[in-house]
Design a protein around this motif. Structure first.
Motif, mmCIF file in Angstrom:
data_model
loop_
_atom_site.group_PDB
_atom_site.id
_atom_site.type_symbol
_atom_site.label_atom_id
_atom_site.label_comp_id
_atom_site.label_asym_id
_atom_site.label_seq_id
_atom_site.Cartn_x
_atom_site.Cartn_y
_atom_site.Cartn_z
ATOM 1 N N SER A 76 20.463 49.245 66.010
ATOM 2 C CA SER A 76 20.583 47.867 66.463
ATOM 3 C C SER A 76 19.329 47.474 67.223
ATOM 4 O O SER A 76 18.638 48.326 67.793
ATOM 5 C CB SER A 76 21.813 47.691 67.367
ATOM 6 O OG SER A 76 21.673 48.431 68.571
ATOM 7 N N HIS A 101 27.619 41.353 66.820
ATOM 8 C CA HIS A 101 26.254 41.034 66.415
ATOM 9 C C HIS A 101 25.501 40.501 67.634
ATOM 10 O O HIS A 101 26.103 39.962 68.563
ATOM 11 C CB HIS A 101 26.214 39.996 65.278
ATOM 12 C CG HIS A 101 26.953 38.718 65.585
ATOM 13 N ND1 HIS A 101 26.401 37.692 66.310
ATOM 14 C CD2 HIS A 101 28.202 38.311 65.266
ATOM 15 C CE1 HIS A 101 27.267 36.700 66.414
ATOM 16 N NE2 HIS A 101 28.379 37.057 65.798
ATOM 17 N N THR A 106 19.673 42.418 65.613
ATOM 18 C CA THR A 106 20.338 42.877 64.396
ATOM 19 C C THR A 106 21.248 44.054 64.725
ATOM 20 O O THR A 106 21.025 44.781 65.697
ATOM 21 C CB THR A 106 19.323 43.345 63.331
ATOM 22 O OG1 THR A 106 18.581 44.468 63.844
ATOM 23 C CG2 THR A 106 18.355 42.233 62.960
ATOM 24 N N VAL A 108 23.103 47.230 62.419
ATOM 25 C CA VAL A 108 23.361 47.899 61.147
ATOM 26 C C VAL A 108 24.588 48.774 61.349
ATOM 27 O O VAL A 108 24.535 49.767 62.071
ATOM 28 C CB VAL A 108 22.158 48.747 60.687
ATOM 29 C CG1 VAL A 108 22.432 49.338 59.302
ATOM 30 C CG2 VAL A 108 20.884 47.913 60.672
ATOM 31 N N ILE A 180 24.296 44.724 57.527
ATOM 32 C CA ILE A 180 23.250 44.339 58.464
ATOM 33 C C ILE A 180 23.611 42.936 58.943
ATOM 34 O O ILE A 180 23.671 41.994 58.138
ATOM 35 C CB ILE A 180 21.854 44.343 57.821
ATOM 36 C CG1 ILE A 180 21.484 45.751 57.327
ATOM 37 C CG2 ILE A 180 20.805 43.853 58.821
ATOM 38 C CD1 ILE A 180 21.834 46.008 55.885
#
Length: 218
Positions: A76, A101, A106, A108, A180
């Motif tokens: 992340s 999120h 980001t 993952v 993602i």
């Protein structure tokens, strides 16, 4: 005393009772029947030479729901552009369990699913790039539209309410997907601002529990 549900009958969350999934993932990563994947993180040494910084299976694992699924945070980032000097991003990713999120970063997230598992309906206010790694899945939109996804297939989930169902082996095998997640601006549909919701997924995916258990299952 309540009469036990039969397979396929709807439970209190409106989901079909799936006894083969309950307790399926009890021993941590990976789910039984799936390969133990690894991640490789690269960096530079003091002389500027490219090196592998680490090889492992991720820092944050969480068994979800009633052991029906397992979340593995592959990586992340909490900002854009990402500061990778002195490996500060690696340190932050290791020490912090990300939210669903990040607003400017980001996440993952890889998830192992028990056989025949169906997630609750939910919406994340993000773009989710979803890739089937192992098995076969059905992506079900709130409207009722559906698509089958097989190994290597990709979905671009754009803040739509949806569910995932693991169809692997006709509902007899575990499956694995990776996402993602990238945050989005406010989403306006038909003049109204969309709101994210987890519904009973808040039980299936407990963000606080993931934070509390970030050191487990390594």
């Amino acid at each position: 005393m309540a009469t036990p549900l039969k397979e396929g009958e709807l439970n209190e969350y409106g989901l079909p009772y799936n006894p083969r999934a309950m307790g399926y993932i009890a021993q941590g990563f990976p789910a039984p029947g799936l390969r133990r994947t690894v991640r490789h993180i690269t960096s530079h040494d003091k002389d500027g030479k490219e090196v592998f910084l680490s090889t492992d299976c991720g820092d944050h694992h969480l068994i979800m729901g009633e052991q029906q699924a397992l979340s593995n945070i592959v990586y992340s980032t909490h900002e854009t552009p990402v500061d990778i000097n002195n490996d500060v991003d690696v340190k932050h990713a290791k020490e912090n369990v990300p939210p669903l999120h990040y607003e400017h970063g980001t996440v993952v997230r890889m998830i192992d699913f028990a056989p025949n598992e169906l997630t609750p309906l939910h919406r994340a206010l993000s773009i989710d790039y979803g890739i089937v790694l192992e098995g076969e899945f059905e992506l079900i939109l709130q409207s009722g539209e559906k698509r089958i996804m097989r190994q290597g297939d990709i979905s671009i989930q754009r803040a739509t309410a949806h569910q995932w169902k693991n169809l692997s082996g006709g509902g007899t095998l575990p499956g694995r997907m990776i996402w993602i997640l990238v945050s989005v601006k406010d989403v306006i549909v038909n003049g109204k601002k969309l709101e994210g919701f987890m519904g009973p997924l808040s039980i299936y995916y407990d963000e606080e529990k993931e934070r509390e258990n970030k050191e487990e299952l390594q």
